[in-house]
Motif scaffolding. Structure first.
Motif, mmCIF file in Angstrom:
data_model
loop_
_atom_site.group_PDB
_atom_site.id
_atom_site.type_symbol
_atom_site.label_atom_id
_atom_site.label_comp_id
_atom_site.label_asym_id
_atom_site.label_seq_id
_atom_site.Cartn_x
_atom_site.Cartn_y
_atom_site.Cartn_z
ATOM 1 N N TYR A 24 -11.709 11.315 18.024
ATOM 2 C CA TYR A 24 -13.142 11.304 18.309
ATOM 3 C C TYR A 24 -13.774 12.535 17.669
ATOM 4 N N GLY A 25 -15.034 12.400 17.265
ATOM 5 C CA GLY A 25 -15.798 13.581 16.889
ATOM 6 C C GLY A 25 -15.984 14.407 18.159
ATOM 7 N N VAL A 26 -16.144 15.717 18.022
ATOM 8 C CA VAL A 26 -16.237 16.572 19.203
ATOM 9 C C VAL A 26 -17.438 16.178 20.070
ATOM 10 N N ARG A 27 -18.571 15.884 19.418
ATOM 11 C CA ARG A 27 -19.773 15.521 20.183
ATOM 12 C C ARG A 27 -19.527 14.232 20.978
ATOM 13 N N THR A 28 -18.869 13.258 20.365
ATOM 14 C CA THR A 28 -18.551 11.997 21.063
ATOM 15 C C THR A 28 -17.662 12.277 22.271
ATOM 16 N N TYR A 29 -16.698 13.168 22.079
ATOM 17 C CA TYR A 29 -15.786 13.523 23.169
ATOM 18 C C TYR A 29 -16.575 14.119 24.352
ATOM 19 N N PHE A 30 -17.489 15.016 24.047
ATOM 20 C CA PHE A 30 -18.299 15.630 25.115
ATOM 21 C C PHE A 30 -19.153 14.572 25.819
ATOM 22 N N ARG A 31 -19.717 13.668 25.025
ATOM 23 C CA ARG A 31 -20.583 12.632 25.625
ATOM 24 C C ARG A 31 -19.769 11.699 26.528
ATOM 25 N N ARG A 32 -18.553 11.386 26.090
ATOM 26 C CA ARG A 32 -17.672 10.539 26.920
ATOM 27 C C ARG A 32 -17.311 11.271 28.216
ATOM 28 N N LEU A 33 -17.066 12.566 28.081
ATOM 29 C CA LEU A 33 -16.723 13.370 29.253
ATOM 30 C C LEU A 33 -17.896 13.374 30.240
ATOM 31 N N MET A 34 -19.106 13.487 29.714
ATOM 32 C CA MET A 34 -20.304 13.521 30.544
ATOM 33 C C MET A 34 -20.512 12.183 31.256
ATOM 34 N N ALA A 35 -20.124 11.094 30.582
ATOM 35 C CA ALA A 35 -20.416 9.758 31.118
ATOM 36 C C ALA A 35 -19.268 9.178 31.948
ATOM 37 N N LEU A 36 -18.236 9.969 32.222
ATOM 38 C CA LEU A 36 -17.087 9.430 32.964
ATOM 39 C C LEU A 36 -17.533 8.869 34.318
ATOM 40 N N ASN A 37 -16.946 7.724 34.649
ATOM 41 C CA ASN A 37 -17.422 6.985 35.809
ATOM 42 C C ASN A 37 -16.746 7.438 37.118
ATOM 43 N N TYR A 38 -16.938 8.677 37.461
ATOM 44 C CA TYR A 38 -16.404 9.188 38.731
ATOM 45 C C TYR A 38 -17.550 9.744 39.554
ATOM 46 N N ASP A 39 -17.335 9.745 40.855
ATOM 47 C CA ASP A 39 -18.357 10.300 41.733
ATOM 48 C C ASP A 39 -18.283 11.831 41.711
ATOM 49 N N LYS A 40 -17.041 12.311 41.685
ATOM 50 C CA LYS A 40 -16.822 13.761 41.636
ATOM 51 C C LYS A 40 -15.778 14.068 40.565
ATOM 52 N N VAL A 41 -16.003 15.140 39.835
ATOM 53 C CA VAL A 41 -15.039 15.549 38.819
ATOM 54 C C VAL A 41 -14.800 17.047 38.951
ATOM 55 N N LYS A 42 -13.514 17.422 38.901
ATOM 56 C CA LYS A 42 -13.213 18.864 38.884
ATOM 57 C C LYS A 42 -12.280 19.147 37.704
ATOM 58 N N ILE A 43 -12.705 20.035 36.853
ATOM 59 C CA ILE A 43 -11.872 20.417 35.707
ATOM 60 C C ILE A 43 -11.505 21.883 35.875
ATOM 61 N N SER A 44 -10.216 22.156 35.900
ATOM 62 C CA SER A 44 -9.785 23.555 36.034
ATOM 63 C C SER A 44 -8.699 23.846 34.999
#
Lengths: 265, 196
Positions: B97-117
């Motif tokens: 994926y292009g980096v921008r596409t990757y970020f957009r996919r990350l933003m649109a992930l279908n979860y109610d809550k997300v925690k990235i550590s």
């Protein structure tokens, strides 16, 4: 001096998320495999510089060498492994791996699409010096499709253009070039098809499209009378990351044939 | 406003001057251990910024407009054309994926809550010089992702991220003098699912 180092930083990036010992044990990069093999970093990944007391220290190195093997591979016997370690860590003449100038190359299995059909093509790359630095270059290709198109045959079975053809302005080339199954028979003795050129040509024509890399390994011929391969093991436990996945005693005189075997020639 | 500008310019000049003292003003710089360490810090700082941005972009609490703003900031860290190559434990096949596409996919992930550590551990490779004179290295870090869907289902994974780092000696003219400094940009990132 072309190689420089991004030293290991002690300043942590994240937070403590549970037991990280497996990540520390893991040989995380091929670069780390080199450093561990040569004993050029501490257990924590702190790089030793040439001149440091522990840089390439043979006693410490022995412990590193011991953990750089795929422990689940029964074909690497304990005896074979110990012989190898004794050879590379020999006090009078130890062998260290050389990233830029050593005899080693990469084998990459890549998935391509050839006119709608998936196929795996093996790409062999090695490091080459160019201007101010180094780069990986393609030097060999293997494809089952290409090799089946150009099968090697015994000389007596080969088709030929008869020796008086010149008197007829080689009009029998017309038949030769229609005989597509035997085209390579009409080439000079010792002719070897160049699969790398075929690959580049197919890609340029748009017949072959790269899809993905499916596997990567590295073949090393840097240790006298030995060959070894490293591959990445993505699994739980401490024995993971880039490890020696194959080890064999190969006399120097047989290494060229062994390379051909690896190139699937 | 003007005074802020002067302060900023002053800090920038000081930074360049420090760089000038740290690194020799030659066209073909050689990196001594001290300089290597300084470049390490610079490179790791970029990776630290990236990890911070990823956590914000993935966080469901981040407003849409803020996430988009952070994506733009994150894109500034990368060299042009940088890609993410992603694979899972189930499949060795790498998806690009292009980096921008990757970020957009990350933003649109279908979860109610997300925690990235992020785990403490990081590994920094040697820097190797490439034909155009720039240096290239790889920084490896580990990320933990936890997503909870609306119906309470929890998904979690651990990924290893191998991040390309390009280091380049650049020059800028200040007050008629050429001042050298080191610029760090991120390149392709290999993301592979792993076990802890």
């Amino acid at each position: 001096m072309l190689i420089t180092s991004l030293a290991y930083s002690q300043d942590p990036l994240g937070e403590y998320l549970g037991d990280e010992s497996a990540f520390y044990a893991e040989t995380k990069q091929v670069n780390q495999f080199f450093r561990r093999f040569n004993n050029e970093e501490s257990k924590d990944g702190v790089r030793y510089n040439p001149g440091d007391k522990k840089y390439r220290d043979l006693r410490e190195r022995k412990n590193y060498l011991d953990i750089l093997f795929d422990a689940q591979n029964s074909s690497i016997t304990r005896d074979l492994k110990q012989q190898f370690i004794a050879d590379v860590n020999n006090e009078t003449n130890p062998t260290f791996l050389d990233f830029r100038n050593g005899d080693w190359f990469s084998e990459v299995a890549a998935k391509f699409d050839y006119r709608g059909q998936e196929q795996i093509i093996y790409l062999y790359l090695r490091l080459e010096q160019d201007r101010k630095g180094y780069k990986w270059v393609l030097h060999h290709v293997h494809s089952d499709k290409y090799s089946s198109m150009m099968p090697e045959k015994e000389s007596e079975e080969k088709k030929f253009i008869h020796p008086m053809s010149h008197e007829l302005d080689f009009m029998n080339l017309n038949k030769a070039f229609q005989d597509t199954d035997h085209l390579q028979d009409y080439a000079v003795k010792g002719y070897k098809p160049d699969y790398l050129t075929m690959l580049l040509y197919d890609i340029k024509r748009g017949d072959l499209k790269f899809k993905t890399v499916t596997d990567v390994k590295f073949h090393f011929f840097q240790v006298d009378n030995w060959y070894f391969e490293i591959a990445e093991f993505n699994r739980s436990g401490m024995n993971r990351g880039w490890l020696i996945s194959s080890l064999a005693k190969v006399p120097e005189t047989q290494k060229e044939n062994f390379r051909k075997y690896l190139f699937r020639e | 406003m003007k005074s802020i500008k002067y302060i900023f310019t002053g800090v920038f000049l000081l930074f360049l001057q420090l760089n000038t003292q740290l690194f020799a003003q030659t066209n073909e710089p050689e990196l001594a251990p001290g300089r290597k360490a300084a470049i390490d810090s610079l490179a790791l700082e970029k990776v630290r910024d990236l990890s911070k941005y990823i956590s914000i972009i993935g966080d469901k609490e981040t407003p849409f407009s803020e996430a988009n703003r952070v994506i733009e900031r994150a894109m500034e860290l990368f060299a042009e054309g940088a890609q993410m190559g992603v694979s899972s434990l189930n499949s060795q096949e790498v998806k690009y994926y292009g980096v921008r596409t990757y970020f957009r996919r990350l933003m649109a992930l279908n979860y109610d809550k997300v925690k990235i550590s992020w785990f403490n551990i990081q590994y920094i490779s040697d820097l190797e010089r490439q034909p155009d004179g720039r240096y290239v290295g790889v920084i490896t870090i580990y990320q933990k992702f936890e997503g909870i869907s609306e119906d309470g289902m929890k998904y979690q994974d651990t990924t290893k991220k191998d991040i390309t780092v390009f280091v380049e000696r650049k020059q800028t003219q200040i007050g008629g003098r050429l001042i050298g400094f080191w610029d760090v940009l991120l390149g392709d990132i290999r993301v592979s699912e792993t076990t802890q």
